[in-house]
Structure formats: structure tokens, C-alpha cells
Design a protein around this motif. Structure first.
Motif, PDB file in Angstrom:
ATOM      1  N   VAL A  38      -3.547   1.319  50.351  1.00  0.00           N
ATOM      2  CA  VAL A  38      -3.420   2.515  51.198  1.00  0.00           C
ATOM      3  C   VAL A  38      -3.023   2.168  52.626  1.00  0.00           C
ATOM      4  CG1 VAL A  38      -5.011   3.912  49.835  1.00  0.00           C
ATOM      5  CG2 VAL A  38      -5.915   2.449  51.658  1.00  0.00           C
ATOM      6  N   VAL A  39      -3.247   0.911  53.021  1.00  0.00           N
ATOM      7  CA  VAL A  39      -2.800   0.480  54.356  1.00  0.00           C
ATOM      8  C   VAL A  39      -1.292   0.678  54.484  1.00  0.00           C
ATOM      9  CG1 VAL A  39      -2.597  -1.484  55.920  1.00  0.00           C
ATOM     10  CG2 VAL A  39      -4.686  -1.172  54.574  1.00  0.00           C
ATOM     11  N   PHE A  40      -0.580   0.511  53.378  1.00  0.00           N
ATOM     12  CA  PHE A  40       0.872   0.652  53.389  1.00  0.00           C
ATOM     13  C   PHE A  40       1.321   2.017  52.854  1.00  0.00           C
ATOM     14  CE2 PHE A  40      -0.329  -3.790  52.640  1.00  0.00           C
ATOM     15  CZ  PHE A  40       0.245  -4.391  53.747  1.00  0.00           C
ATOM     16  N   PRO A  45       5.069   6.223  59.523  1.00  0.00           N
ATOM     17  CA  PRO A  45       6.031   5.646  60.470  1.00  0.00           C
ATOM     18  C   PRO A  45       6.352   6.638  61.582  1.00  0.00           C
ATOM     19  CG  PRO A  45       7.141   6.366  58.472  1.00  0.00           C
ATOM     20  CD  PRO A  45       5.673   6.552  58.224  1.00  0.00           C
ATOM     21  N   ASP A  46       7.056   6.175  62.577  1.00  0.00           N
ATOM     22  CA  ASP A  46       7.451   7.066  63.664  1.00  0.00           C
ATOM     23  C   ASP A  46       8.316   8.190  63.107  1.00  0.00           C
ATOM     24  OD1 ASP A  46       7.522   8.039  66.192  1.00  0.00           O
ATOM     25  OD2 ASP A  46       8.923   6.535  66.989  1.00  0.00           O
ATOM     26  N   VAL A 102      12.090  13.973  60.078  1.00  0.00           N
ATOM     27  CA  VAL A 102      12.827  12.763  59.699  1.00  0.00           C
ATOM     28  C   VAL A 102      12.003  11.565  60.179  1.00  0.00           C
ATOM     29  CG1 VAL A 102      15.126  13.761  59.640  1.00  0.00           C
ATOM     30  CG2 VAL A 102      14.202  12.953  61.816  1.00  0.00           C
ATOM     31  N   TYR A 103      12.109  10.471  59.447  1.00  0.00           N
ATOM     32  CA  TYR A 103      11.217   9.335  59.673  1.00  0.00           C
ATOM     33  C   TYR A 103      12.005   8.062  59.947  1.00  0.00           C
ATOM     34  CZ  TYR A 103       7.854  12.536  57.581  1.00  0.00           C
ATOM     35  OH  TYR A 103       7.080  13.638  57.299  1.00  0.00           O
ATOM     36  N   ASP A 104      11.378   7.194  60.719  1.00  0.00           N
ATOM     37  CA  ASP A 104      11.943   5.881  60.998  1.00  0.00           C
ATOM     38  C   ASP A 104      11.807   5.015  59.746  1.00  0.00           C
ATOM     39  OD1 ASP A 104      12.819   3.508  61.991  1.00  0.00           O
ATOM     40  OD2 ASP A 104      11.279   3.296  63.537  1.00  0.00           O
ATOM     41  N   LYS A 105      12.931   4.553  59.211  1.00  0.00           N
ATOM     42  CA  LYS A 105      12.938   3.774  57.977  1.00  0.00           C
ATOM     43  C   LYS A 105      13.160   2.285  58.230  1.00  0.00           C
ATOM     44  CE  LYS A 105      14.419   7.591  55.019  1.00  0.00           C
ATOM     45  NZ  LYS A 105      15.380   8.045  53.972  1.00  0.00           N
ATOM     46  N   THR A 106      12.855   1.859  59.441  1.00  0.00           N
ATOM     47  CA  THR A 106      13.030   0.452  59.782  1.00  0.00           C
ATOM     48  C   THR A 106      12.120  -0.437  58.942  1.00  0.00           C
ATOM     49  OG1 THR A 106      13.582   1.058  62.055  1.00  0.00           O
ATOM     50  CG2 THR A 106      12.974  -1.242  61.648  1.00  0.00           C
ATOM     51  N   TYR A 108       9.528   1.015  56.417  1.00  0.00           N
ATOM     52  CA  TYR A 108       9.332   1.626  55.100  1.00  0.00           C
ATOM     53  C   TYR A 108      10.481   2.580  54.797  1.00  0.00           C
ATOM     54  CZ  TYR A 108       4.483   0.296  56.187  1.00  0.00           C
ATOM     55  OH  TYR A 108       3.352  -0.376  56.544  1.00  0.00           O
ATOM     56  N   GLN A 109      10.975   2.509  53.583  1.00  0.00           N
ATOM     57  CA  GLN A 109      11.921   3.521  53.132  1.00  0.00           C
ATOM     58  C   GLN A 109      11.199   4.824  52.804  1.00  0.00           C
ATOM     59  OE1 GLN A 109      15.406   3.449  52.920  1.00  0.00           O
ATOM     60  NE2 GLN A 109      15.037   1.642  54.208  1.00  0.00           N
TER      61      GLN A 109
END
Length: 205
Positions: A38-40, A45-46, A102-106, A108-109
Motif C-alpha cells: 500500500v506504500v506504493f 503523485p503530484d 491529471v497526474y504526474d507520471k514521472t 508511477y504510471q
């Protein structure tokens, strides 16, 4: 004859003990993976509000025109509201909560948080998912011991491992947040008895 004398005759660590140890290790390793995943999977993400009507919107700036749309649509340092109207000479604006992000995918996809938009007023749901997992584990701990005494540790262990596997697969394939929460509870219900019965079973073999 002492028990140690019997062990010295039959052997202390044979093929049966090796197979038993491997089974125990698999159950305990999956317990750790389930607890720490669950940590991941629940990480957020931003993010920012999506620009209404822009289908190819992304978190990162695409070009100057895209940056302009971001600036005129989304308030600075605000991740949960968008401008809806600008009126008057002094630029009076109205805001409303956005319904898409929309999310930062740097890094995590995709995560559970991005799949189900667990942001803004839904951020608490990430905590709820962890909390109900604990309640499921509490339920499993309360009844798991009694079931092992009544039906045997091996039966409870196998049943719990199968239930845990099914719940884990269903959790990863959940199509809505409520389905995900339900199977997270079952992961706790089956996970604790699987660990408890395996630990005591291996200890006395």
C-alpha cells in the motif's frame, strides 16, 4: 526416551521439514508484500485539475499554449478548483470544484489513488482502505485461533491461503472503490489466520 533422542534418530531437518519451511516462508513473505504494497499502490503523485474540454491534457506542460490554458483555468497552488467564469473589468472570477484530474507520471504510471481519483475531498479514502484492512485482520485473529483448534491448522492454513489469493487478485482487478474496499477487508480476514496458523504449525514440527 527423551524427545531430543528421537530427533537424533529420525533426523532434525529432513525433506518434510524443508517443504514445510518453504510453505511457511511463502505465506509469511506474501504477508509482508501485502502489508507494505500500500506504500506504493495508495501513493498519491503530484496532481492538478484537468482542463475542461482538453482531451490530451497532461500534468507536464506541453507547450506555451498549454501553459496559458493552465494559468487561465486553474488557480495557482490550488489542486481542487478551477475557474468557471471571469467577469468585469477587474477580472472577478468564480471557482468550482473540478471533477477530473491529471497526474504526474514521472514515478508511477498508475496507482489506486489515480485510478479512482482519491484526491481532494476523497483523500481520506486512502486511510479508510488501510483502516478496514486492520479491522479485517482483527476479525481474522479473533476467529482464526478458534478455527485452527476446531478443524486443525493445516485446513485453516490452506483455506486462508486460497482465500487470500482470491481476495488479492480481486483487489487488483477491482472496478470501483467499494469493490476494492470489500476485498481489502477479505485480505485482512484471510491474511492473519494464514500467518497465525502457519507460524504455530511450523513451530511445533
Amino acid at each position: 526416551m527423551e524427545f531430543d533422542d528421537v530427533l537424533s534418530y529420525v533426523g532434525q531437518f529432513g525433506r518434510y521439514q524443508c517443504l514445510l519451511y518453504c510453505g511457511i516462508a511463502c505465506a509469511i513473505i506474501t504477508t509482508a508484500l501485502r502489508d507494505l504494497s500500500v506504500v506504493f499502490t495508495l501513493d498519491i503523485p503530484d496532481y492538478r485539475c484537468a482542463i475542461p474540454g482538453l482531451e490530451n491534457d497532461t500534468f507536464n506542460n506541453q507547450n506555451g499554449s498549454h501553459l496559458y490554458l493552465i494559468n487561465v483555468t486553474i488557480p495557482a497552488d490550488d489542486k481542487c478548483n478551477i475557474y468557471t467564469n471571469i467577469t468585469g473589468l477587474n477580472g472577478t472570477v468564480q471557482e468550482e470544484e473540478c471533477s477530473a484530474w491529471v497526474y504526474d507520471k514521472t514515478i508511477y504510471q498508475t496507482t489506486v489513488a489515480t485510478d479512482f481519483d482519491l484526491v481532494c475531498n476523497k483523500t481520506i479514502l486512502s486511510t479508510v482502505i488501510n483502516m478496514i484492512y486492520g479491522f479485517g485482520g482483527l476479525f481474522g485473529a479473533l476467529f482464526g485461533g478458534k478455527l485452527t483448534d476446531k478443524f486443525g491448522r493445516k485446513i485453516v492454513w490452506v483455506t486462508s491461503c486460497v482465500g487470500l489469493g482470491v481476495a488479492g487478485v480481486a483487489f487488483s482487478l477491482s472496478t470501483n472503490i467499494y469493490m476494492l474496499m470489500a476485498f481489502r477487508v477479505f485480505e485482512g480476514v484471510f491474511g492473519v489466520p494464514a500467518y497465525m496458523s502457519t507460524f504455530t504449525y511450523g513451530k511445533h514440527r
